[in-house]
Design a protein around this motif. Structure first.
Motif, PDB file in Angstrom:
ATOM      1  N   HIS A  63     -32.131 -64.523 -65.169  1.00 11.98           N
ATOM      2  CA  HIS A  63     -33.359 -65.272 -65.466  1.00 11.98           C
ATOM      3  C   HIS A  63     -33.359 -65.732 -66.925  1.00 11.98           C
ATOM      4  N   ALA A  64     -32.951 -64.847 -67.832  1.00 10.60           N
ATOM      5  CA  ALA A  64     -32.901 -65.202 -69.256  1.00 10.60           C
ATOM      6  C   ALA A  64     -31.893 -66.328 -69.487  1.00 10.60           C
ATOM      7  N   GLU A  65     -30.750 -66.265 -68.824  1.00 13.23           N
ATOM      8  CA  GLU A  65     -29.752 -67.328 -68.986  1.00 13.23           C
ATOM      9  C   GLU A  65     -30.238 -68.654 -68.405  1.00 13.23           C
ATOM     10  N   HIS A  66     -31.030 -68.585 -67.347  1.00 18.67           N
ATOM     11  CA  HIS A  66     -31.620 -69.808 -66.783  1.00 18.67           C
ATOM     12  C   HIS A  66     -32.611 -70.409 -67.776  1.00 18.67           C
ATOM     13  N   VAL A  67     -33.461 -69.575 -68.351  1.00 20.38           N
ATOM     14  CA  VAL A  67     -34.478 -70.058 -69.296  1.00 20.38           C
ATOM     15  C   VAL A  67     -33.827 -70.628 -70.553  1.00 20.38           C
ATOM     16  N   TRP A  68     -32.892 -69.900 -71.131  1.00 16.99           N
ATOM     17  CA  TRP A  68     -32.290 -70.313 -72.401  1.00 16.99           C
ATOM     18  C   TRP A  68     -31.153 -71.320 -72.221  1.00 16.99           C
ATOM     19  N   ARG A  69     -30.576 -71.369 -71.027  1.00 21.50           N
ATOM     20  CA  ARG A  69     -29.471 -72.285 -70.717  1.00 21.50           C
ATOM     21  C   ARG A  69     -28.261 -72.091 -71.651  1.00 21.50           C
ATOM     22  N   ASP A  70     -28.182 -70.899 -72.206  1.00 16.84           N
ATOM     23  CA  ASP A  70     -27.094 -70.570 -73.128  1.00 16.84           C
ATOM     24  C   ASP A  70     -26.961 -69.041 -73.127  1.00 16.84           C
ATOM     25  N   PRO A  71     -25.831 -68.512 -72.652  1.00 18.01           N
ATOM     26  CA  PRO A  71     -25.674 -67.053 -72.590  1.00 18.01           C
ATOM     27  C   PRO A  71     -25.857 -66.358 -73.937  1.00 18.01           C
ATOM     28  N   THR A  72     -25.449 -67.004 -75.023  1.00 19.10           N
ATOM     29  CA  THR A  72     -25.589 -66.389 -76.350  1.00 19.10           C
ATOM     30  C   THR A  72     -27.059 -66.268 -76.733  1.00 19.10           C
ATOM     31  N   LYS A  73     -27.839 -67.307 -76.489  1.00 20.20           N
ATOM     32  CA  LYS A  73     -29.274 -67.251 -76.794  1.00 20.20           C
ATOM     33  C   LYS A  73     -29.991 -66.266 -75.873  1.00 20.20           C
ATOM     34  N   ALA A  74     -29.584 -66.229 -74.619  1.00 18.42           N
ATOM     35  CA  ALA A  74     -30.178 -65.281 -73.676  1.00 18.42           C
ATOM     36  C   ALA A  74     -29.900 -63.851 -74.123  1.00 18.42           C
ATOM     37  N   ARG A  75     -28.674 -63.594 -74.537  1.00 22.32           N
ATOM     38  CA  ARG A  75     -28.297 -62.266 -75.009  1.00 22.32           C
ATOM     39  C   ARG A  75     -29.110 -61.893 -76.251  1.00 22.32           C
ATOM     40  N   ALA A  76     -29.290 -62.848 -77.157  1.00 21.89           N
ATOM     41  CA  ALA A  76     -30.089 -62.577 -78.365  1.00 21.89           C
ATOM     42  C   ALA A  76     -31.523 -62.226 -77.978  1.00 21.89           C
ATOM     43  N   PHE A  77     -32.099 -62.968 -77.032  1.00 26.58           N
ATOM     44  CA  PHE A  77     -33.455 -62.664 -76.569  1.00 26.58           C
ATOM     45  C   PHE A  77     -33.511 -61.256 -75.977  1.00 26.58           C
ATOM     46  N   LEU A  78     -32.562 -60.928 -75.140  1.00 29.15           N
ATOM     47  CA  LEU A  78     -32.574 -59.643 -74.433  1.00 29.15           C
ATOM     48  C   LEU A  78     -32.384 -58.442 -75.342  1.00 29.15           C
ATOM     49  N   THR A  79     -31.742 -58.637 -76.477  1.00 30.99           N
ATOM     50  CA  THR A  79     -31.421 -57.507 -77.359  1.00 30.99           C
ATOM     51  C   THR A  79     -32.227 -57.478 -78.659  1.00 30.99           C
ATOM     52  N   THR A  80     -33.227 -58.350 -78.759  1.00 30.99           N
ATOM     53  CA  THR A  80     -34.078 -58.391 -79.950  1.00 30.99           C
ATOM     54  C   THR A  80     -35.452 -57.813 -79.610  1.00 30.99           C
ATOM     55  N   PRO A  81     -35.944 -56.865 -80.404  1.00 32.01           N
ATOM     56  CA  PRO A  81     -37.274 -56.312 -80.121  1.00 32.01           C
ATOM     57  C   PRO A  81     -38.322 -57.425 -80.025  1.00 32.01           C
ATOM     58  N   HIS A  82     -39.249 -57.276 -79.083  1.00 34.43           N
ATOM     59  CA  HIS A  82     -40.272 -58.293 -78.835  1.00 34.43           C
ATOM     60  C   HIS A  82     -41.652 -57.665 -79.023  1.00 34.43           C
ATOM     61  N   PRO A  83     -42.545 -58.333 -79.761  1.00 36.63           N
ATOM     62  CA  PRO A  83     -43.868 -57.757 -80.025  1.00 36.63           C
ATOM     63  C   PRO A  83     -44.691 -57.492 -78.761  1.00 36.63           C
ATOM     64  N   GLU A  84     -44.542 -58.304 -77.737  1.00 43.21           N
ATOM     65  CA  GLU A  84     -45.308 -58.085 -76.503  1.00 43.21           C
ATOM     66  C   GLU A  84     -44.790 -56.897 -75.700  1.00 43.21           C
ATOM     67  N   LEU A  85     -43.677 -56.359 -76.117  1.00 40.40           N
ATOM     68  CA  LEU A  85     -43.080 -55.209 -75.433  1.00 40.40           C
ATOM     69  C   LEU A  85     -43.117 -53.968 -76.319  1.00 40.40           C
ATOM     70  N   GLY A  86     -44.066 -53.950 -77.249  1.00 34.19           N
ATOM     71  CA  GLY A  86     -44.168 -52.816 -78.166  1.00 34.19           C
ATOM     72  C   GLY A  86     -42.973 -52.713 -79.080  1.00 34.19           C
ATOM     73  N   ASP A  87     -42.414 -53.868 -79.452  1.00 36.78           N
ATOM     74  CA  ASP A  87     -41.223 -53.951 -80.306  1.00 36.78           C
ATOM     75  C   ASP A  87     -40.010 -53.250 -79.699  1.00 36.78           C
ATOM     76  N   ARG A  88     -39.978 -53.182 -78.385  1.00 34.22           N
ATOM     77  CA  ARG A  88     -38.778 -52.729 -77.676  1.00 34.22           C
ATOM     78  C   ARG A  88     -38.031 -53.970 -77.212  1.00 34.22           C
ATOM     79  N   THR A  89     -36.752 -53.820 -76.913  1.00 33.63           N
ATOM     80  CA  THR A  89     -35.976 -54.979 -76.478  1.00 33.63           C
ATOM     81  C   THR A  89     -36.258 -55.275 -75.004  1.00 33.63           C
ATOM     82  N   PRO A  90     -36.204 -56.538 -74.618  1.00 32.15           N
ATOM     83  CA  PRO A  90     -36.414 -56.886 -73.206  1.00 32.15           C
ATOM     84  C   PRO A  90     -35.453 -56.167 -72.258  1.00 32.15           C
TER      85      PRO A  90
END
Length: 116
Positions: A63-90
């Motif tokens: 799903h992340a690769e579909h949204v970002w259309r780039d595996p590198t950007k998807a990977r960055a999203f998945l491994t970067t803490p996100h504020p809506e997730l309590g600063d945990r990674t997706p």
């Protein structure tokens, strides 16, 4: 999935997200506890619940690769803490069903131009 996915499926999912072996192992241990992972390696198959968690992670990655259309950007999203997730990674929160739904909502928001 009664018999369970091959252990290699979990290894491939972890490798798809993390380059570093220690990070891969850490993700795998979130899906299967260490003692169980050693036993699963001998048998070659994950349990049904471990297979479900592995499939859930694979779905989130796709799903992340579909949204970002780039595996590198998807990977960055998945491994970067996100504020809506309590600063945990997706990828970290996606191991359980509730967390995966939260990540899907964030990804859908990004896909449809909503703030995320």
């Amino acid at each position: 999935m009664e018999a369970g996915l091959p252990v290699e499926a979990l290894e491939e999912v972890a490798a798809h997200v993390h380059d570093h072996p220690a990070d891969r192992r850490s993700l795998m241990l979130r899906v299967v506890p260490e003692g169980s992972l050693k036993r699963r390696a001998k048998v070659g198959r994950l349990s049904p619940s471990e297979s479900e968690r592995t499939a859930r992670l694979a779905h989130i990655i796709a799903h992340a690769e579909h949204v970002w259309r780039d595996p590198t950007k998807a990977r960055a999203f998945l491994t970067t803490p996100h504020p809506e997730l309590g600063d945990r990674t997706p990828i970290e929160v996606s191991v359980d069903e509730f967390g995966a739904r939260q990540v899907e909502a964030i990804l859908d928001g990004i896909l449809y131009g909503l703030p995320a």
